[in-house]
Design an enzyme around this catalytic site. Structure first.
Site, PDB file in Angstrom:
ATOM      1  N   GLY A  59       0.825  -1.205   0.000  1.00  0.00           N
ATOM      2  CA  GLY A  59       0.000   0.000   0.000  1.00  0.00           C
ATOM      3  C   GLY A  59       0.852   1.244   0.000  1.00  0.00           C
ATOM      4  O   GLY A  59       1.759   1.366   0.815  1.00  0.00           O
ATOM      5  N   TYR A  95       1.140 -12.520  -7.131  1.00  0.00           N
ATOM      6  CA  TYR A  95       1.586 -11.148  -7.350  1.00  0.00           C
ATOM      7  C   TYR A  95       1.845 -10.349  -6.073  1.00  0.00           C
ATOM      8  O   TYR A  95       2.850  -9.650  -5.969  1.00  0.00           O
ATOM      9  CB  TYR A  95       0.526 -10.413  -8.179  1.00  0.00           C
ATOM     10  CG  TYR A  95       0.669  -8.918  -8.192  1.00  0.00           C
ATOM     11  CD1 TYR A  95       1.623  -8.301  -9.005  1.00  0.00           C
ATOM     12  CD2 TYR A  95      -0.124  -8.102  -7.382  1.00  0.00           C
ATOM     13  CE1 TYR A  95       1.767  -6.922  -9.010  1.00  0.00           C
ATOM     14  CE2 TYR A  95       0.021  -6.725  -7.384  1.00  0.00           C
ATOM     15  CZ  TYR A  95       0.961  -6.135  -8.201  1.00  0.00           C
ATOM     16  OH  TYR A  95       1.111  -4.778  -8.196  1.00  0.00           O
ATOM     17  N   GLY A 129      -8.194  -5.956   3.838  1.00  0.00           N
ATOM     18  CA  GLY A 129      -9.228  -6.846   3.311  1.00  0.00           C
ATOM     19  C   GLY A 129     -10.454  -6.051   2.944  1.00  0.00           C
ATOM     20  O   GLY A 129     -10.418  -4.812   2.886  1.00  0.00           O
TER      21      GLY A 129
HETATM   22  P1  5GP Z   1      -2.464  -4.711 -16.802  1.00  0.00           P
HETATM   23  O1  5GP Z   1      -1.449  -3.798 -17.378  1.00  0.00           O
HETATM   24  O2  5GP Z   1      -2.702  -5.945 -17.629  1.00  0.00           O
HETATM   25  O3  5GP Z   1      -3.733  -3.991 -16.449  1.00  0.00           O
HETATM   26  O4  5GP Z   1      -1.923  -5.221 -15.397  1.00  0.00           O
HETATM   27  C1  5GP Z   1      -0.972  -6.252 -15.330  1.00  0.00           C
HETATM   28  C2  5GP Z   1       0.211  -5.836 -14.533  1.00  0.00           C
HETATM   29  O5  5GP Z   1      -0.227  -5.326 -13.275  1.00  0.00           O
HETATM   30  C3  5GP Z   1       1.121  -7.006 -14.236  1.00  0.00           C
HETATM   31  O6  5GP Z   1       2.447  -6.612 -14.547  1.00  0.00           O
HETATM   32  C4  5GP Z   1       0.975  -7.276 -12.744  1.00  0.00           C
HETATM   33  O7  5GP Z   1       2.253  -7.497 -12.144  1.00  0.00           O
HETATM   34  C5  5GP Z   1       0.342  -6.038 -12.190  1.00  0.00           C
HETATM   35  N1  5GP Z   1      -0.762  -6.333 -11.256  1.00  0.00           N
HETATM   36  C6  5GP Z   1      -1.439  -7.473 -11.064  1.00  0.00           C
HETATM   37  N2  5GP Z   1      -2.388  -7.349 -10.116  1.00  0.00           N
HETATM   38  C7  5GP Z   1      -2.313  -6.081  -9.688  1.00  0.00           C
HETATM   39  C8  5GP Z   1      -3.034  -5.342  -8.676  1.00  0.00           C
HETATM   40  O8  5GP Z   1      -3.932  -5.852  -7.992  1.00  0.00           O
HETATM   41  N3  5GP Z   1      -2.658  -4.046  -8.513  1.00  0.00           N
HETATM   42  C9  5GP Z   1      -1.650  -3.467  -9.267  1.00  0.00           C
HETATM   43  N4  5GP Z   1      -1.319  -2.203  -9.048  1.00  0.00           N
HETATM   44  N5  5GP Z   1      -0.972  -4.148 -10.190  1.00  0.00           N
HETATM   45  C10 5GP Z   1      -1.300  -5.429 -10.416  1.00  0.00           C
HETATM   46 MG    MG Z   2       4.008  -6.463 -12.933  1.00  0.00          MG
END
Ligand code: 5GP
Ligand code: MG
Length: 472
Positions: free
Chosen positions: A39, A254, A115
């Site tokens: 966060g 992640y 959460g």
């Molecule tokens: P996209 O660009 O497809 O919208 O997001 C994918 C990227 O965001 C991936 O590189 C992944 O590491 C990251 N990512 C995945 N889940 C989350 C999340 O819940 N929050 C944020 N900030 N990034 C995320």
């Molecule tokens: Mg990423």
């Protein structure tokens, strides 16, 4: 109420609690620093010297919120709790920053929560109809209102009564003047760990916080457990009814740091295995494996190891952008990728590349990256993803958009491949994902991939028009 409805689930945060340490607030600060990845929007600490609670919260990163060392002179006492709030767009008001501190009839309480509740709208509406005056738009305040109404006389019974009305995901820490309480919801969606350093106890979202403060990991707070620390003793009770654990699998994919140990496993080991299974399920004809730093480094190493394709550092990340960048629209999101990443031309030029990423949400990152790699001279760009397609929203704290905005929400894999302009695209299967975890068939929430929600939210169907099975 309009404002409340527009509040998106976004409580994917970090919590910390420190008990019986002469510089509790400083230890909490160190823990929050190690948990910054959970966060970046706001940070705060509340401490107690046994008579009074002190609080400092502000918007921004931990190091900025606590840059003035005199703050710690004011955060007195041997008991402290802290919180890092996750960054998203939308209303991000200081009034919502945690820990929240309130005065109850038997003294002040401070609370930090990670959460997301799924019946908060209903509970809040009921409480407001009965006269409760809310000061924030967070879910967390509901716990305090419910606990304040309880006729029970001790904190654990009052919390138990409140929490048994609440459904959803919560890992939280609560401090009174002398006690520290740690609670994990009955499904155990979010991690919460107990550590010890000398005579001090520390509770943290992830064990990487213990390493920085020099504490030993003791055990996890169990799903449904309310752990009270008082007079240097631990007391534990359980919320009713007991249900099967449903830990969030996305913590492994992640969210958690690879150097943490959560849900009974080292994150690094599991994440590496995701990459290994992906290499078996989705091989590629390529010259080098490139990760999307930092979140997919570990999975990309696993992919390289099993496929025998060399791992190269072909993409450089600017670390100063953080995740706090405000992203009001798609143009800004596209720009973010350009601000964040740049390929290394000498590594990419004339090569067939496999990019391994941990997940695709909107597809923004990979669409930009394939373009960048081609401009840098890549001959072919193959994309491999160390998780299945995300098709359903998360109600338990992960910041995923609606199915319409999820690139795999309504499209086939080939349509996603076309959108991100990859020569080929392969996702890890759900079976493959679960097979990488020794107890993977027991106790994980995979709702974002299969729509099998452990608890159905009050507004799920009207909000998202989804027909989802209820699994309890
Ligand atoms: P996209 O660009 O497809 O919208 O997001 C994918 C990227 O965001 C991936 O590189 C992944 O590491 C990251 N990512 C995945 N889940 C989350 C999340 O819940 N929050 C944020 N900030 N990034 C995320
Ligand atoms: Mg990423």
């Amino acid at each position: 109420m309009e404002e409340l409805l527009s509040e998106k689930p976004r409580e994917e945060c970090a919590v910390i609690g420190v008990y019986n340490h002469p510089e509790a607030a400083r230890v909490a600060y160190q823990g929050l620093f190690a948990l910054q990845h959970r966060g970046q929007e706001a940070s705060g600490i509340a401490s107690s010297n046994g008579k009074q609670l002190f609080r400092h919260v502000d918007m921004g990163l931990v190091a900025d919120v606590f840059s003035d060392a005199t703050i710690f002179d004011r955060l007195k006492g041997s008991l402290a709790i802290g919180h890092n709030r996750y960054s998203t767009t939308g209303s991000s008001m200081k009034v919502n920053a945690q820990p929240l501190v309130v005065n109850s009839k038997d003294g002040p309480w401070a609370i930090s929560h990670n959460g997301n509740f799924v019946n908060s709208h209903l509970l809040r509406t009921q409480l407001e109809a009965e006269g409760s005056l809310f000061q924030t738009t967070t879910d967390t305040e509901i716990v305090l209102h419910l606990a304040a109404r309880s006729r029970k006389t001790d904190i654990v019974s009052r919390l138990k009564e409140a929490l048994e009305k609440i459904q959803g995901a919560y890992s939280m820490v609560i401090a009174t003047r002398q006690k520290l309480v740690a609670v994990r919801d009955p499904h155990g969606f979010r991690p919460l760990c107990l550590g010890k350093r000398g005579d001090s106890y520390i509770v943290a979202s992830e064990t990487c916080a213990f390493d920085l403060v020099g504490a030993d990991f003791i055990r996890e707070i169990n799903p449904g457990e309310i752990l009270l620390i008082n007079e240097n003793q631990l007391y534990s009770t359980y919320l009713q009814p007991r249900v099967d654990r449903r830990a969030c699998i996305f913590e492994f994919i992640y969210f958690s740091r690879p150097d943490s140990f959560i849900f009974g496993h080292a994150v690094d080991k599991i994440r590496r295995k995701f990459g290994k299974v992906l290499a078996l399920e989705q091989p590629a004809e390529a010259d080098i494996v490139v990760s999307v730093p930092d979140s997919s480094n570990t999975a990309a190493l696993g992919y390289s190891h099993t496929s025998g394709i060399k791992f190269e550092i072909g993409l450089i990340r600017n670390h100063y952008i953080g995740r706090t960048f405000i992203l009001p629209d798609q143009t800004m999101r596209d720009l973010k990728t350009l601000f964040k990443f740049n390929p290394v031309q000498g590594v990419i030029e004339n090569r067939r590349i496999v990019i391994v990423d941990d997940s695709i949400v909107r597809g923004t990152t990979l669409r930009q990256l394939t373009k960048m790699f081609r401009r840098a001279g890549a001959r072919e760009v193959h994309v491999r993803v160390s998780s299945p397609p995300i098709r359903y929203p998360c109600y338990y704290g992960m910041d995923f958009p609606t199915p319409e905005e999820l690139v795999a929400g309504k499209q086939s894999i080939d349509e996603v491949r076309n959108y991100i302009q990859a020569d080929s695209l392969g996702y890890l299967s759900l079976e493959g994902l679960l097979s990488a975890i020794p107890d993977g068939n027991l106790g994980f929430c995979t709702a974002c991939f299969d729509g099998e929600y452990p608890i159905l939210p009050e507004n799920a169907i009207s909000k998202f028009h989804l027909e989802v099975p209820i699994v309890s």
